[in-house]
Scaffold this motif. Structure first.
Motif, PDB file in Angstrom:
ATOM      1  N   LYS A 144       0.816  -1.214   0.000  1.00  0.00           N
ATOM      2  CA  LYS A 144       0.000   0.000   0.000  1.00  0.00           C
ATOM      3  C   LYS A 144       0.851   1.267   0.000  1.00  0.00           C
ATOM      4  N   ASP A 145       2.081   1.166   0.526  1.00  0.00           N
ATOM      5  CA  ASP A 145       2.960   2.337   0.511  1.00  0.00           C
ATOM      6  C   ASP A 145       3.946   2.286  -0.668  1.00  0.00           C
ATOM      7  N   ASN A 146       3.556   1.570  -1.720  1.00  0.00           N
ATOM      8  CA  ASN A 146       4.291   1.548  -2.981  1.00  0.00           C
ATOM      9  C   ASN A 146       5.712   0.986  -2.863  1.00  0.00           C
ATOM     10  N   ARG A 147       5.830  -0.186  -2.278  1.00  0.00           N
ATOM     11  CA  ARG A 147       7.082  -0.934  -2.273  1.00  0.00           C
ATOM     12  C   ARG A 147       6.847  -2.259  -2.985  1.00  0.00           C
ATOM     13  N   LEU A 148       7.853  -2.691  -3.741  1.00  0.00           N
ATOM     14  CA  LEU A 148       7.771  -3.979  -4.428  1.00  0.00           C
ATOM     15  C   LEU A 148       8.241  -5.045  -3.444  1.00  0.00           C
ATOM     16  N   SER A 149       7.296  -5.859  -2.940  1.00  0.00           N
ATOM     17  CA  SER A 149       7.654  -6.841  -1.914  1.00  0.00           C
ATOM     18  C   SER A 149       6.731  -8.050  -1.975  1.00  0.00           C
ATOM     19  N   ALA A 150       7.162  -9.055  -2.738  1.00  0.00           N
ATOM     20  CA  ALA A 150       6.389 -10.300  -2.785  1.00  0.00           C
ATOM     21  C   ALA A 150       6.388 -10.974  -1.420  1.00  0.00           C
ATOM     22  N   LYS A 151       7.491 -10.830  -0.684  1.00  0.00           N
ATOM     23  CA  LYS A 151       7.589 -11.446   0.637  1.00  0.00           C
ATOM     24  C   LYS A 151       6.526 -10.893   1.580  1.00  0.00           C
ATOM     25  N   GLU A 152       6.337  -9.582   1.538  1.00  0.00           N
ATOM     26  CA  GLU A 152       5.343  -8.965   2.430  1.00  0.00           C
ATOM     27  C   GLU A 152       3.918  -9.300   1.993  1.00  0.00           C
ATOM     28  N   ILE A 153       3.674  -9.308   0.692  1.00  0.00           N
ATOM     29  CA  ILE A 153       2.337  -9.598   0.186  1.00  0.00           C
ATOM     30  C   ILE A 153       1.980 -11.070   0.375  1.00  0.00           C
ATOM     31  N   MET A 154       2.889 -11.950  -0.025  1.00  0.00           N
ATOM     32  CA  MET A 154       2.595 -13.379  -0.009  1.00  0.00           C
ATOM     33  C   MET A 154       2.914 -14.036   1.333  1.00  0.00           C
ATOM     34  N   GLY A 155       3.988 -13.584   1.978  1.00  0.00           N
ATOM     35  CA  GLY A 155       4.375 -14.166   3.250  1.00  0.00           C
ATOM     36  C   GLY A 155       5.023 -15.528   3.097  1.00  0.00           C
ATOM     37  N   GLY A 156       5.274 -16.179   4.230  1.00  0.00           N
ATOM     38  CA  GLY A 156       5.867 -17.511   4.236  1.00  0.00           C
ATOM     39  C   GLY A 156       4.810 -18.587   4.308  1.00  0.00           C
ATOM     40  N   ARG A 157       5.211 -19.783   4.738  1.00  0.00           N
ATOM     41  CA  ARG A 157       4.304 -20.928   4.783  1.00  0.00           C
ATOM     42  C   ARG A 157       3.076 -20.668   5.648  1.00  0.00           C
ATOM     43  N   ASP A 158       3.277 -20.057   6.820  1.00  0.00           N
ATOM     44  CA  ASP A 158       2.146 -19.807   7.723  1.00  0.00           C
ATOM     45  C   ASP A 158       1.114 -18.886   7.082  1.00  0.00           C
ATOM     46  N   LYS A 159       1.597 -17.837   6.398  1.00  0.00           N
ATOM     47  CA  LYS A 159       0.669 -16.902   5.772  1.00  0.00           C
ATOM     48  C   LYS A 159      -0.032 -17.545   4.587  1.00  0.00           C
ATOM     49  N   LEU A 160       0.665 -18.447   3.878  1.00  0.00           N
ATOM     50  CA  LEU A 160       0.033 -19.123   2.751  1.00  0.00           C
ATOM     51  C   LEU A 160      -1.118 -20.014   3.222  1.00  0.00           C
TER      52      LEU A 160
END
Length: 208
Positions: A144-160
């Motif tokens: 939302k603050d305009n950063r390219l971050s697949a890690k933050e959007i998708m997360g790790g195994r727990d977030k998946l």
């Protein structure tokens, strides 16, 4: 028991052109995917139609994010877009009328627009020319603050796992017959790539 299926593939930008040719059906032949019946490709449809080539769609969004947030950095190994596959158990979709199948994918699109931002989605195509209807949805993982971050959007195994829970709950509101399958975190099963899954089905058919 029917299941709602949601899968993500992280992409670094290089495969954008090749993936576009496959998803947008720009090839004359698809030797690597014998499931595609070109005689039925006219039945495919967009829920979000790209205005540019995939690479252009990706770069346009990243450059806009960099103008609005100078701290938006892009490294050589950055994930630039996510190829999302949405489908359901074959028998579940096969029993539906085409307009209900479309409603299923429209609801899935609504879920992803809410979760990753409608402005970040540049293509959503429903393929009706393969054995099981499915949707390819591509988006740029911008925060939302305009950063390219697949890690933050998708997360790790727990977030998946959390992604799968939320997706099931959202889809089951309109399609209550859907069941929630056991997560990979519980079953310890490893993800099977799409190409290997299709190859296994092809070999099984040849054996029969």
């Amino acid at each position: 028991m029917p299941y709602a299926i949601l899968r993500f593939e992280k992409r670094k930008g290089g495969p954008a052109s090749a993936l576009e040719k496959h998803i947008e059906r720009k090839k004359e032949r698809y030797a690597s995917n014998p499931d595609i019946d070109s005689n039925r490709s006219h039945l495919n449809y967009h829920l979000v139609e790209p205005q540019l080539k995939y690479y252009g769609e990706i770069q346009t969004r990243i450059e806009k994010a960099q103008r609005e947030n100078p701290k938006c950095k892009v490294r050589k190994d950055s994930v630039k877009f996510i190829d999302t596959i949405v489908t359901a158990s074959p028998e579940f979709l096969a029993a539906m009328k085409p307009e209900v199948v479309r409603r299923y994918f429209e609801r899935a699109l609504k879920f992803l627009q809410k979760e990753v931002g409608a402005e970040n989605i540049f293509s959503a195509v429903v393929h009706m020319d393969e054995r099981n209807p499915h949707m390819h949805l591509c988006f740029v993982p911008l925060t939302k603050d305009n950063r390219l971050s697949a890690k933050e959007i998708m997360g790790g195994r727990d977030k998946l796992v959390h992604w799968q829970d939320k997706f099931h709950d959202f889809m089951a509101e309109e399609f209550p017959q859907l069941e929630r399958g056991q997560s990979a975190a519980v079953t310890k099963r490893k993800h099977v790539p799409t190409w290997l899954y299709k190859q296994a089905h092809q070999l099984t058919g040849e054996m029969k």
